[in-house]
Design an enzyme around this catalytic site. Structure first.
Site, PDB file in Angstrom:
ATOM      1  N   PRO A 146      -0.818 -12.900  31.223  1.00 27.40           N
ATOM      2  CG  PRO A 146      -0.923 -13.560  33.443  1.00 27.40           C
ATOM      3  CD  PRO A 146      -1.054 -12.353  32.559  1.00 27.40           C
ATOM      4  CG  ASN A 147      -0.620 -18.717  31.428  1.00 31.96           C
ATOM      5  OD1 ASN A 147       0.461 -19.276  31.261  1.00 31.96           O
ATOM      6  ND2 ASN A 147      -1.087 -18.426  32.626  1.00 31.96           N
TER       7      ASN A 147
ATOM      8  NE  ARG B 160      -2.846 -28.518  27.411  1.00 34.02           N
ATOM      9  CZ  ARG B 160      -2.309 -28.886  28.585  1.00 34.02           C
ATOM     10  NH1 ARG B 160      -1.008 -28.789  28.770  1.00 34.02           N
ATOM     11  NH2 ARG B 160      -3.070 -29.344  29.552  1.00 34.02           N
TER      12      ARG B 160
ATOM     13  CE1 TYR C 182      -9.774 -18.244  28.182  1.00 32.53           C
ATOM     14  CE2 TYR C 182      -8.384 -20.165  28.555  1.00 32.53           C
ATOM     15  CZ  TYR C 182      -9.116 -19.106  29.048  1.00 32.53           C
ATOM     16  OH  TYR C 182      -9.204 -18.890  30.399  1.00 32.53           O
TER      17      TYR C 182
ATOM     18  CG  ASN D 219      -7.591 -10.725  28.174  1.00 36.97           C
ATOM     19  OD1 ASN D 219      -7.625 -10.912  29.392  1.00 36.97           O
ATOM     20  ND2 ASN D 219      -7.991 -11.637  27.302  1.00 36.97           N
TER      21      ASN D 219
ATOM     22  CB  ALA E  38      -4.525 -15.144  35.847  1.00 32.25           C
TER      23      ALA E  38
ATOM     24  CD  GLU F 224     -12.380  -6.165  32.677  1.00 36.19           C
ATOM     25  OE1 GLU F 224     -13.227  -5.298  33.023  1.00 36.19           O
ATOM     26  OE2 GLU F 224     -12.129  -7.155  33.362  1.00 36.19           O
TER      27      GLU F 224
ATOM     28  CG  HIS G 276     -12.056 -10.829  30.307  1.00 35.06           C
ATOM     29  ND1 HIS G 276     -10.811 -11.087  30.831  1.00 35.06           N
ATOM     30  CD2 HIS G 276     -12.546  -9.764  30.970  1.00 35.06           C
ATOM     31  CE1 HIS G 276     -10.572 -10.211  31.790  1.00 35.06           C
ATOM     32  NE2 HIS G 276     -11.605  -9.398  31.886  1.00 35.06           N
TER      33      HIS G 276
ATOM     34  NE  ARG H 260     -13.670 -19.744  32.398  1.00 36.10           N
ATOM     35  CZ  ARG H 260     -12.382 -19.609  32.032  1.00 36.10           C
ATOM     36  NH1 ARG H 260     -12.001 -18.549  31.332  1.00 36.10           N
ATOM     37  NH2 ARG H 260     -11.507 -20.530  32.354  1.00 36.10           N
TER      38      ARG H 260
ATOM     39  NE  ARG I 199     -11.732 -18.653  35.417  1.00 38.84           N
ATOM     40  CZ  ARG I 199     -10.426 -18.838  35.242  1.00 38.84           C
ATOM     41  NH1 ARG I 199      -9.649 -17.841  34.879  1.00 38.84           N
ATOM     42  NH2 ARG I 199      -9.889 -20.030  35.416  1.00 38.84           N
TER      43      ARG I 199
HETATM   44  O1  CA2 Z   1     -11.247 -15.035  28.956  1.00 36.44           O
HETATM   45  C1  CA2 Z   1     -10.187 -14.376  29.047  1.00 36.44           C
HETATM   46  O2  CA2 Z   1      -9.729 -13.707  28.135  1.00 36.44           O
HETATM   47  C2  CA2 Z   1      -9.373 -14.467  30.343  1.00 36.44           C
HETATM   48  O3  CA2 Z   1      -8.818 -13.185  30.574  1.00 36.44           O
HETATM   49  C3  CA2 Z   1      -8.286 -15.491  30.111  1.00 36.44           C
HETATM   50  C4  CA2 Z   1      -7.454 -15.777  31.356  1.00 36.44           C
HETATM   51  C5  CA2 Z   1      -8.339 -16.069  32.544  1.00 36.44           C
HETATM   52  O4  CA2 Z   1      -7.540 -16.204  33.723  1.00 36.44           O
HETATM   53  C6  CA2 Z   1      -9.368 -14.986  32.781  1.00 36.44           C
HETATM   54  O5  CA2 Z   1     -10.179 -15.352  33.874  1.00 36.44           O
HETATM   55  C7  CA2 Z   1     -10.229 -14.819  31.547  1.00 36.44           C
HETATM   56  C8  CA2 Z   1      -6.538 -16.986  31.132  1.00 36.44           C
HETATM   57  C9  CA2 Z   1      -5.679 -16.898  29.918  1.00 36.44           C
HETATM   58  C10 CA2 Z   1      -5.020 -18.216  29.757  1.00 36.44           C
HETATM   59  O6  CA2 Z   1      -4.929 -18.488  28.402  1.00 36.44           O
HETATM   60  C11 CA2 Z   1      -4.612 -19.756  28.038  1.00 36.44           C
HETATM   61  C12 CA2 Z   1      -4.619 -20.015  26.701  1.00 36.44           C
HETATM   62  C13 CA2 Z   1      -4.317 -21.267  26.253  1.00 36.44           C
HETATM   63  C14 CA2 Z   1      -3.997 -22.267  27.143  1.00 36.44           C
HETATM   64  C15 CA2 Z   1      -3.981 -21.994  28.487  1.00 36.44           C
HETATM   65  C16 CA2 Z   1      -4.305 -20.740  28.942  1.00 36.44           C
END
Ligand code: CA2
Length: 148
Positions: free
Chosen positions: A10-11, A18, A23, A74, A77, A98, A100, A107, A111
């Site tokens: 997700p996301n 954002r 990221y 990946n 969340a 896996e 990330h 963090r 996490r």
């Molecule tokens: O660092 C990573 O790849 C994560 O898997 C990204 C997840 C986070 O919950 C993990 O703890 C680490 C979040 C992805 C959200 O991606 C976004 C990208 C742009 C704007 C908002 C969120």
């Protein structure tokens, strides 16, 4: 040619829109392009999938059974919450790495737990988009050691 699923949770479709401080500036489409170019160089076939829905991710992992040689995942969340994704990985029982984008261990404490990581044989974190290429290489190395 080895067949790999690269699956994102997700996301991650919001990459480059954002939270660029965490990221980066590049988009999900840029990530897909990097992965496909790298897959071509490495000589494997990659299918890309992204979903914001846990059940869809589980369905996609299940479809790997008998159809894919390995998985780069990946779970975003869902990394930190989803026993369903862990169980799906165990069910298909093929090598998985896996990945990330951020360095999850530096963090928030929540996490630090990874359910998917309890199945995956390796984890790449904090390498940005290049981490996906690193993960693909680790997977192909592993697969060449255990040809089917
Ligand atoms: O660092 C990573 O790849 C994560 O898997 C990204 C997840 C986070 O919950 C993990 O703890 C680490 C979040 C992805 C959200 O991606 C976004 C990208 C742009 C704007 C908002 C969120």
């Amino acid at each position: 040619m080895k067949k790999i699923l690269v699956i994102n949770g997700p996301n991650l479709n919001f990459l480059g829109i954002r939270e660029k401080n965490i990221y980066g500036n590049e988009t999900y489409d840029d990530l897909c392009e990097l992965i496909q170019i790298s897959a071509k160089k490495l000589g494997c076939e990659v299918e890309l999938y992204q979903s914001n829905h846990e059940g869809c991710l589980v369905d996609k992992i299940q479809q790997c059974y008998g159809n894919k040689d390995g998985i780069v995942i990946n779970p975003a969340a869902y990394t930190h919450t989803s026993v369903a994704i862990l169980d799906a990985l165990k069910a298909v029982n093929i090598p998985a790495v896996e990945v990330h984008i951020s360095d999850v261990d530096s963090r928030e404490d929540f996490r630090k737990i990874s359910y998917a990581g309890m199945y995956c044989f390796a984890r790449v974190a904090g390498e940005g988009f290049d981490g996906y290429v690193h993960a693909l290489k680790l997977l192909l190395e592993k697969l060449s050691l255990c040809p089917t």
